[in-house]
Design a protein around this motif. Structure first.
Motif, mmCIF file in Angstrom:
data_model
loop_
_atom_site.group_PDB
_atom_site.id
_atom_site.type_symbol
_atom_site.label_atom_id
_atom_site.label_comp_id
_atom_site.label_asym_id
_atom_site.label_seq_id
_atom_site.Cartn_x
_atom_site.Cartn_y
_atom_site.Cartn_z
ATOM 1 N N ALA A 54 44.782 69.732 -142.768
ATOM 2 C CA ALA A 54 44.825 68.491 -141.911
ATOM 3 C C ALA A 54 46.138 68.134 -141.068
ATOM 4 O O ALA A 54 46.146 67.821 -140.034
ATOM 5 C CB ALA A 54 44.673 67.252 -143.014
ATOM 6 N N MET A 55 47.320 68.363 -141.844
ATOM 7 C CA MET A 55 48.599 68.146 -140.835
ATOM 8 C C MET A 55 48.764 69.465 -139.954
ATOM 9 O O MET A 55 49.174 68.895 -138.886
ATOM 10 C CB MET A 55 49.653 68.477 -142.080
ATOM 11 N N ASN A 56 48.223 70.725 -140.012
ATOM 12 C CA ASN A 56 48.417 71.573 -139.008
ATOM 13 C C ASN A 56 47.346 71.145 -137.733
ATOM 14 O O ASN A 56 47.790 71.175 -136.601
ATOM 15 C CB ASN A 56 47.808 72.839 -139.447
ATOM 16 N N ASP A 57 46.338 70.441 -138.117
ATOM 17 C CA ASP A 57 45.294 70.081 -137.095
ATOM 18 C C ASP A 57 45.948 69.047 -136.259
ATOM 19 O O ASP A 57 45.708 68.976 -135.103
ATOM 20 C CB ASP A 57 44.047 69.605 -137.566
ATOM 21 N N ALA A 58 46.406 68.060 -136.955
ATOM 22 C CA ALA A 58 47.044 66.785 -136.393
ATOM 23 C C ALA A 58 48.329 67.399 -135.518
ATOM 24 O O ALA A 58 48.398 66.827 -134.308
ATOM 25 C CB ALA A 58 47.797 65.921 -137.471
ATOM 26 N N ALA A 59 49.098 68.200 -136.176
ATOM 27 C CA ALA A 59 49.951 68.827 -135.216
ATOM 28 C C ALA A 59 49.680 69.479 -134.063
ATOM 29 O O ALA A 59 50.139 69.431 -132.780
ATOM 30 C CB ALA A 59 51.188 69.809 -136.028
ATOM 31 N N ASN A 60 48.533 70.155 -134.104
ATOM 32 C CA ASN A 60 48.152 70.860 -133.011
ATOM 33 C C ASN A 60 47.512 69.734 -132.084
ATOM 34 O O ASN A 60 47.533 70.037 -130.693
ATOM 35 C CB ASN A 60 46.798 71.614 -133.295
ATOM 36 N N ASP A 61 46.790 68.744 -132.206
ATOM 37 C CA ASP A 61 46.278 67.646 -131.527
ATOM 38 C C ASP A 61 47.706 67.040 -130.952
ATOM 39 O O ASP A 61 47.473 66.572 -129.646
ATOM 40 C CB ASP A 61 45.680 66.683 -132.193
ATOM 41 N N ALA A 62 48.795 66.698 -131.405
ATOM 42 C CA ALA A 62 49.847 66.134 -130.943
ATOM 43 C C ALA A 62 50.669 67.258 -130.073
ATOM 44 O O ALA A 62 51.572 66.540 -129.243
ATOM 45 C CB ALA A 62 50.838 65.811 -132.003
ATOM 46 N N GLY A 63 50.220 68.262 -129.855
ATOM 47 C CA GLY A 63 51.043 69.182 -128.800
ATOM 48 C C GLY A 63 52.365 69.979 -129.743
ATOM 49 O O GLY A 63 53.086 70.264 -128.672
ATOM 50 N N VAL A 64 52.687 69.861 -131.089
ATOM 51 C CA VAL A 64 53.587 70.154 -131.538
ATOM 52 C C VAL A 64 53.796 71.721 -131.322
ATOM 53 O O VAL A 64 54.920 72.371 -131.014
ATOM 54 C CB VAL A 64 53.489 69.962 -132.994
ATOM 55 N N ASN A 65 52.562 72.446 -131.273
ATOM 56 C CA ASN A 65 52.908 73.979 -130.929
ATOM 57 C C ASN A 65 53.531 74.383 -129.678
ATOM 58 O O ASN A 65 54.086 75.242 -129.337
ATOM 59 C CB ASN A 65 51.468 74.756 -131.242
ATOM 60 N N ASP A 66 52.893 73.426 -128.530
ATOM 61 C CA ASP A 66 53.529 73.567 -127.069
ATOM 62 C C ASP A 66 54.956 73.402 -127.165
ATOM 63 O O ASP A 66 55.666 74.071 -126.418
ATOM 64 C CB ASP A 66 52.769 72.720 -126.391
ATOM 65 N N MET A 67 55.425 72.260 -127.681
ATOM 66 C CA MET A 67 56.901 72.006 -127.840
ATOM 67 C C MET A 67 57.595 73.016 -128.680
ATOM 68 O O MET A 67 58.767 73.510 -128.303
ATOM 69 C CB MET A 67 57.155 70.597 -128.717
ATOM 70 N N ALA A 68 57.020 73.644 -129.838
ATOM 71 C CA ALA A 68 57.751 74.650 -130.372
ATOM 72 C C ALA A 68 57.868 75.933 -129.692
ATOM 73 O O ALA A 68 58.837 76.632 -129.525
ATOM 74 C CB ALA A 68 56.877 75.119 -131.759
ATOM 75 N N LYS A 69 56.866 76.187 -128.813
ATOM 76 C CA LYS A 69 56.958 77.356 -127.879
ATOM 77 C C LYS A 69 58.017 77.178 -126.744
ATOM 78 O O LYS A 69 58.733 77.871 -126.450
ATOM 79 C CB LYS A 69 55.603 77.583 -127.113
ATOM 80 N N THR A 70 58.192 75.673 -126.268
ATOM 81 C CA THR A 70 59.031 75.444 -125.308
ATOM 82 C C THR A 70 60.614 75.558 -125.937
ATOM 83 O O THR A 70 61.322 76.155 -125.374
ATOM 84 C CB THR A 70 58.944 74.074 -124.807
#
Length: 153
Positions: free
Chosen positions: A49-65
Motif C-alpha cells: 500500500a505504501m509503494n502504491d501510494a508513493a507511485n501515485d504521488a510521483g515519488v518514483n519520478d522524483m527519485a529518478k530526477t
C-alpha cells in the motif's frame, strides 16, 4: 526479525516446554506460527500500500530526477543505452527499404551457406581420394616387399 540465535531459541523452547507442558506445546507453536504468518501478511500488505501510494504521488519520478541530478554521467549512459536499443530494434514492417535489404541479406546468407557446404564436400572428397591413393600405394609397396622377400628366400 528479532535477531535470535540458536542458543536463544533453545532457551525459549526449554522454558516454553516447562511452562506450557509437552502436551500443549504443539498447539502453542501452531498458534505462534499462525500469528507470525498473519503479521508478515499484514506487513507485506502495508508495504504494498505504501509503494502504491508513493507511485501515485510521483515519488518514483522524483527519485529518478534526483538520481539524474546526483549522477549525470550515469543518466547520460542510460540515454545512450536507450538510443542504442532504439537503433538496433528497427521495425522492418514500417520501412520497405529495410525489408528489401533484409531479404537481400537473407538471400546472400543462404548463398554463402550453400557455397560453404559445397566447398566442404569437395574438400572431403579430395581428402578421401588422396587417402585412397595413399592406401593403394602402401598396399602395392607391401605386395612388392612380399614378392621381393619371396625371391631372396
Amino acid at each position: 526479525m528479532f535477531d535470535l540465535g540458536w542458543s536463544e531459541l533453545l532457551i525459549i523452547g526449554v522454558v516454553s516446554l516447562i511452562v506450557v507442558g509437552p502436551k500443549d506445546l504443539p498447539v502453542l507453536f501452531r498458534n505462534v506460527g499462525r500469528f507470525v504468518g498473519k503479521a508478515k501478511g499484514m506487513a507485506r500488505e502495508f508495504s504494498r500500500a505504501m509503494n502504491d501510494a508513493a507511485n501515485d504521488a510521483g515519488v518514483n519520478d522524483m527519485a529518478k530526477t534526483f538520481k539524474t541530478a546526483t549522477n549525470p554521467l550515469g543518466s547520460a549512459m542510460d540515454g545512450v543505452k536507450d538510443a542504442a536499443k532504439s537503433m538496433t530494434s528497427l521495425d522492418i514492417k514500417d520501412d520497405p527499404e529495410a525489408a528489401k535489404k533484409a531479404a537481400e541479406r537473407e538471400e546472400q546468407r543462404k548463398k554463402i551457406e550453400a557455397n560453404t557446404a559445397r566447398m566442404a564436400a569437395e574438400r572431403k572428397k579430395r581428402e578421401a581420394e588422396e587417402a585412397l591413393r595413399k592406401a593403394e600405394e602402401m598396399e602395392s609397396a607391401l605386395k612388392a616387399d612380399k614378392s621381393g622377400d619371396g625371391d631372396t628366400a
